[in-house]
Design an enzyme around this catalytic site. Structure first.
Site, PDB file in Angstrom:
ATOM      1  CB  CYS A  66      -0.978   0.371   1.611  1.00  0.00           C
ATOM      2  SG  CYS A  66      -1.873  -1.599   1.329  1.00  0.00           S
TER       3      CYS A  66
ATOM      4  CG  HIS B 252      -3.890   3.429   2.311  1.00  0.00           C
ATOM      5  ND1 HIS B 252      -3.280   3.386   0.682  1.00  0.00           N
ATOM      6  CD2 HIS B 252      -3.121   2.361   3.196  1.00  0.00           C
ATOM      7  CE1 HIS B 252      -3.781   1.611   0.874  1.00  0.00           C
ATOM      8  NE2 HIS B 252      -3.799   1.036   2.327  1.00  0.00           N
TER       9      HIS B 252
ATOM     10  CG  ASN C  40      -7.085  -0.797   1.291  1.00  0.00           C
ATOM     11  OD1 ASN C  40      -5.971  -0.158   0.549  1.00  0.00           O
ATOM     12  ND2 ASN C  40      -6.400  -2.099   2.067  1.00  0.00           N
TER      13      ASN C  40
END
Length: 327
Positions: free
Chosen positions: A114, A254, A284
């Protein structure tokens, strides 16, 4: 002294939609449970099983070239951040370069989960600052739904698909990628990984039957480390550059979990109205989440704005970046 300025940004979200009501028909969950725990209502899904992450990367890069008036032959490097390559080889970046006609560009993939976009952005900036490259595209492309187990209620609600691309160019002005801080801790491996499919545990009937080719996550451990590490790396970059959370214009974390985002922002002491969030309708998207969020809020960003970007992912790998907006 050369700096790497941000000369353009573009993104792509596939048309397919998976909302919480649809998900509740697939697995034992419901809208209230998902929304209260992670803040997600909708995810975009690349539905065609014959298309991979490169398809979305190509779409984002094509939009970037068009919006910036950049000729494909003038791009001399493309770095692709992805945890979901189309194939183990060749690289997804090489496929994007070919399909976009970037005939003079070298390319490679970068896998930092990520945190991948921020790490790739740092790489791209280094090429610009060294003088080795003059037009670098950093693209994050993630078909996250390709690694989601839709029988696992603890993870299947989290992820969506998407891609975003950023163009870097040299400048002598103090704008663009100013500073960054990155860390990795292999002790986090057991908490967030895909258990099979690599060289340590190749695919077999047993691994497939055991559902080991999907994301495995220990949510509590990831939450704890994500909050602490995104907070600390952000504060390190802020302090090192003579900033405070009052002088930072925008905080772009994030988009993993709304509770993580809020916890980091509150502990950092940054006003909620400065925190850019779009997780509710994207989920996500791993490495693509930060640039997707930036592109969505483009109309709010002004030249000279000071931004702190931060991300945390499998590895564990995490970090933060300070940029000064210039488009």
């Amino acid at each position: 002294m050369l700096n790497a300025r941000i000369a353009g940004l573009a993104s792509y979200l596939p048309d397919g939609i998976l909302d919480n009501d649809m998900l509740s028909k697939m697995v034992d969950t419901n809208d209230e449970w998902i929304t209260s725990r992670v803040g997600i209502k909708v995810r975009h899904v690349l539905e065609d099983p014959n298309l991979g992450s490169s398809y979305m990367g190509v779409k984002a890069v094509e939009r970037l070239l068009e919006s910036t008036g950049t000729r494909p032959e003038d791009v001399d490097m493309l770095i692709c951040a992805t945890s979901n390559p189309d194939y183990r080889f060749p690289s997804t970046g090489s496929m994007i370069v070919h399909q976009c006609g970037l005939k003079n560009a070298y390319s490679y993939d970068l896998e930092a989960a990520c945190a991948g976009f921020l790490v790739a952005l740092q790489d791209g900036a280094a090429y610009i600052k060294s003088g080795l490259r003059k037009k670098v595209i950093v693209v994050a492309a993630e078909k996250m739904t390709s690694m989601v187990d839709y029988t696992d209620r603890t993870t299947c609600a989290l992820f969506g698909d998407g891609a975003a691309a950023m163009l870097l160019e040299p400048t002598d002005k103090p704008v663009g990628i100013i500073d960054a801080e990155f860390h990795v801790d292999g002790n986090g491996m057991e908490h967030l990984l895909m258990k099979a499919g690599g060289s340590a545990k190749p695919a077999s009937h047993e691994t497939i039957d055991a559902h080991e080719h999907f994301v495995f996550q220990d949510g509590r451990a990831v939450y704890k480390h994500a909050v602490t590490n995104m907070l600390n790396s952000s504060l390190e970059v802020v302090g090192r550059n003579g900033l405070t959370m009052e002088t930072v214009d925008w905080f772009v974390p994030h988009q993993a979990n709304l509770r993580i985002i809020e916890a980091v922002a509150d502990r950092a002491g940054i006003a909620r109205e400065k925190v850019l969030v779009n997780i509710e309708h994207t989920g996500n998207t791993s490495a693509a989440s930060v640039p997707l969020c930036l592109d969505e809020y483009r109309s709010k960003l002004k030249p000279g704005d000071k931004l702190i970007l931060t991300a945390f992912g499998a590895g564990f790998t995490w970090g933060a970046m300070y940029i000064v907006w210039d488009i």
